[in-house]
Motif scaffolding. Structure first.
Motif, PDB file in Angstrom:
ATOM      1  N   GLU A  76      -7.458   3.875  -8.100  1.00  0.00           N
ATOM      2  CA  GLU A  76      -7.255   5.137  -7.379  1.00  0.00           C
ATOM      3  C   GLU A  76      -5.954   5.836  -7.759  1.00  0.00           C
ATOM      4  OE1 GLU A  76      -9.565   6.466  -5.626  1.00  0.00           O
ATOM      5  OE2 GLU A  76     -10.921   4.753  -5.464  1.00  0.00           O
ATOM      6  N   HIS A 112     -12.921  -0.970  -9.119  1.00  0.00           N
ATOM      7  CA  HIS A 112     -13.734  -1.306  -7.955  1.00  0.00           C
ATOM      8  C   HIS A 112     -14.324  -2.697  -8.167  1.00  0.00           C
ATOM      9  CE1 HIS A 112     -13.287   2.737  -6.462  1.00  0.00           C
ATOM     10  NE2 HIS A 112     -13.774   3.231  -7.582  1.00  0.00           N
ATOM     11  N   ARG A 143      -3.682  -2.593 -12.003  1.00  0.00           N
ATOM     12  CA  ARG A 143      -4.541  -1.524 -11.493  1.00  0.00           C
ATOM     13  C   ARG A 143      -5.994  -1.983 -11.549  1.00  0.00           C
ATOM     14  NH1 ARG A 143      -1.310   3.370 -14.690  1.00  0.00           N
ATOM     15  NH2 ARG A 143       0.491   3.420 -13.269  1.00  0.00           N
ATOM     16  N   VAL A 144      -6.497  -2.393 -10.388  1.00  0.00           N
ATOM     17  CA  VAL A 144      -7.797  -3.060 -10.310  1.00  0.00           C
ATOM     18  C   VAL A 144      -8.912  -2.029 -10.125  1.00  0.00           C
ATOM     19  CG1 VAL A 144      -9.159  -4.756  -9.044  1.00  0.00           C
ATOM     20  CG2 VAL A 144      -6.694  -5.105  -9.329  1.00  0.00           C
ATOM     21  N   THR A 200      -0.587  -5.815  -6.783  1.00  0.00           N
ATOM     22  CA  THR A 200      -1.982  -5.451  -6.980  1.00  0.00           C
ATOM     23  C   THR A 200      -2.150  -3.972  -6.651  1.00  0.00           C
ATOM     24  OG1 THR A 200      -2.720  -7.673  -6.413  1.00  0.00           O
ATOM     25  CG2 THR A 200      -4.361  -5.940  -6.344  1.00  0.00           C
ATOM     26  N   SER A 201      -2.412  -3.176  -7.668  1.00  0.00           N
ATOM     27  CA  SER A 201      -2.598  -1.738  -7.493  1.00  0.00           C
ATOM     28  C   SER A 201      -4.089  -1.413  -7.631  1.00  0.00           C
ATOM     29  CB  SER A 201      -1.735  -0.978  -8.505  1.00  0.00           C
ATOM     30  OG  SER A 201      -1.722   0.410  -8.220  1.00  0.00           O
ATOM     31  N   THR A 202      -4.420  -0.194  -8.003  1.00  0.00           N
ATOM     32  CA  THR A 202      -5.808   0.250  -7.921  1.00  0.00           C
ATOM     33  C   THR A 202      -6.131   1.334  -8.932  1.00  0.00           C
ATOM     34  OG1 THR A 202      -7.406   1.355  -6.450  1.00  0.00           O
ATOM     35  CG2 THR A 202      -5.108   1.895  -6.134  1.00  0.00           C
ATOM     36  N   TYR A 227      -4.600   6.749   0.093  1.00  0.00           N
ATOM     37  CA  TYR A 227      -4.543   5.412  -0.502  1.00  0.00           C
ATOM     38  C   TYR A 227      -4.035   5.453  -1.938  1.00  0.00           C
ATOM     39  CZ  TYR A 227      -6.271   0.910  -2.267  1.00  0.00           C
ATOM     40  OH  TYR A 227      -6.384  -0.324  -2.853  1.00  0.00           O
ATOM     41  N   GLY A 228      -4.620   6.301  -2.757  1.00  0.00           N
ATOM     42  CA  GLY A 228      -4.198   6.381  -4.153  1.00  0.00           C
ATOM     43  C   GLY A 228      -2.766   6.825  -4.295  1.00  0.00           C
ATOM     44  N   LYS A 249      -0.344   3.989  -3.355  1.00  0.00           N
ATOM     45  CA  LYS A 249      -0.207   3.012  -4.431  1.00  0.00           C
ATOM     46  C   LYS A 249       0.617   3.579  -5.584  1.00  0.00           C
ATOM     47  CE  LYS A 249      -2.781  -0.683  -3.310  1.00  0.00           C
ATOM     48  NZ  LYS A 249      -2.306  -2.083  -3.331  1.00  0.00           N
ATOM     49  N   TYR A 294       0.789  -1.227   0.000  1.00  0.00           N
ATOM     50  CA  TYR A 294       0.000   0.000   0.000  1.00  0.00           C
ATOM     51  C   TYR A 294       0.824   1.282   0.000  1.00  0.00           C
ATOM     52  CZ  TYR A 294      -3.663  -3.268   1.417  1.00  0.00           C
ATOM     53  OH  TYR A 294      -4.534  -4.324   1.469  1.00  0.00           O
TER      54      TYR A 294
END
Length: 306
Positions: free
Chosen positions: A104, A170, A167-168, A100-102, A143-144, A147, A78
């Motif tokens: 965000e 929601h 980059r997952v 595993t990213s996001t 959070y963003g 990452k 994170y």
């Protein structure tokens, strides 16, 4: 080019939701799986379990010993500090690092067009390890950014530690969805309370939990590097999500209340949150259509209790 032999895969985290499904899929494909976490819950049968605090370098290296892996899938990275520690520990221990990213990471992008990976280039992101990343409240509020900077740290590892940042979008689905976001809508419908949405409410891309796990398992067997978006095709609006939820609430009907400022409901957005998944398709993985799996995903999450 995909690797066709059985792989030695280390999954960091992996004790719930997407991670549990990822481990099951890796085992079903014949890979040798090791899970590293603090030991809060046991992994499935057939998995080696290493107990360590991934934030403690001595604990991590002690648990790993002399082990090496074909690929590491990090489900719980994170912050840039965690990424920097991982880069030190795993350089020379694995041929590839999958983080595993996001979605965000695109929090500063607000485009009506679906966003491609090049919109956020990790090599151009400034990293500040001195920020209070160890403070859970700070890390959650950023959070963003955490990452984004974590991706930047891994990108700086170069050829010594080839990496992929998934980059997952929601995630929806599963009877073990712990977020409570769909339940928020169901509760509002049962009580007759309005659902707060922005005055201009933007749609977003989403991903089905099983599909995300399948994509991560597939990614583990590939050799591409850099960021890749993981999102189903098609955007969904808050209204569409609520219509799917209403099917599980007797007499359910969504009443919306537009707000200019203040807190809004989950899955309602003042800016666009759409990701382009064409890079994944070019690499060989095609995501499904969000509208096709949405009823199933909502039924899994709410069907037993509503």
């Amino acid at each position: 080019m995909a690797m066709e032999k059985a792989l030695d895969v280390l999954v960091i985290g992996g004790n719930r939701y997407v991670g549990k499904r990822l481990i099951t899929m890796l085992l079903a494909e014949g890979h040798r799986v090791t899970v590293l976490n603090r030991g809060s819950s046991p992994p499935p049968a057939g998995v080696e379990h290493l107990r360590a605090d991934r934030d403690d370098e001595r604990s991590l290296t002690g648990a790993l010993g002399s082990r090496v892996f074909d690929v590491v899938v990090d489900q719980v990275c994170y912050t840039p500090r965690q990424a920097a520690l991982a880069r030190r520990v795993f350089t020379g221990r694995t041929r590839r690092y999958v983080m595993t990213s996001t979605v965000e990471v695109y929090e500063y992008e607000d485009s009506p067009a679906l966003v491609r990976e090049e919109a956020v280039d990790p090599s151009a992101v400034t990293v500040d390890l001195e920020l209070p990343w160890g403070d859970p409240a700070f890390a959650e509020a950023h959070y963003g950014e955490g990452k984004r900077q974590a991706e930047a740290v891994l990108a700086a590892g170069g050829a010594a530690l080839p990496y992929t940042a998934v980059r997952v979008a929601h995630v929806l689905g599963g009877d073990d969805d712990f977020t409570g976001r769909l339940a928020h809508y169901a509760e509002r419908m049962r009580s007759g309370e309005p659902i707060a949405v922005p005055a201009v409410n933007r749609p977003a891309t989403y991903a089905y939990v099983e599909e995300v796990a399948r994509f991560l398992a597939w990614t583990a067997g590939e050799d591409f590097t850099g960021p890749v978006n993981a999102a189903s095709s098609g955007v969904l609006s808050t209204e569409e999500l609520c219509a799917a939820v209403a099917a599980h609430v007797p007499g359910g009907r969504a009443e919306f209340r537009s707000v200019e400022v203040g807190e809004v409901s989950p899955f309602s957005f003042r800016r666009s949150y759409g990701m382009d998944n064409s890079r994944a398709a070019r690499l060989g993985f095609r995501f499904g259509e969000a509208r096709q799996w949405l009823p199933r995903a909502v039924a899994e999450t709410l069907g037993k209790g509503d």
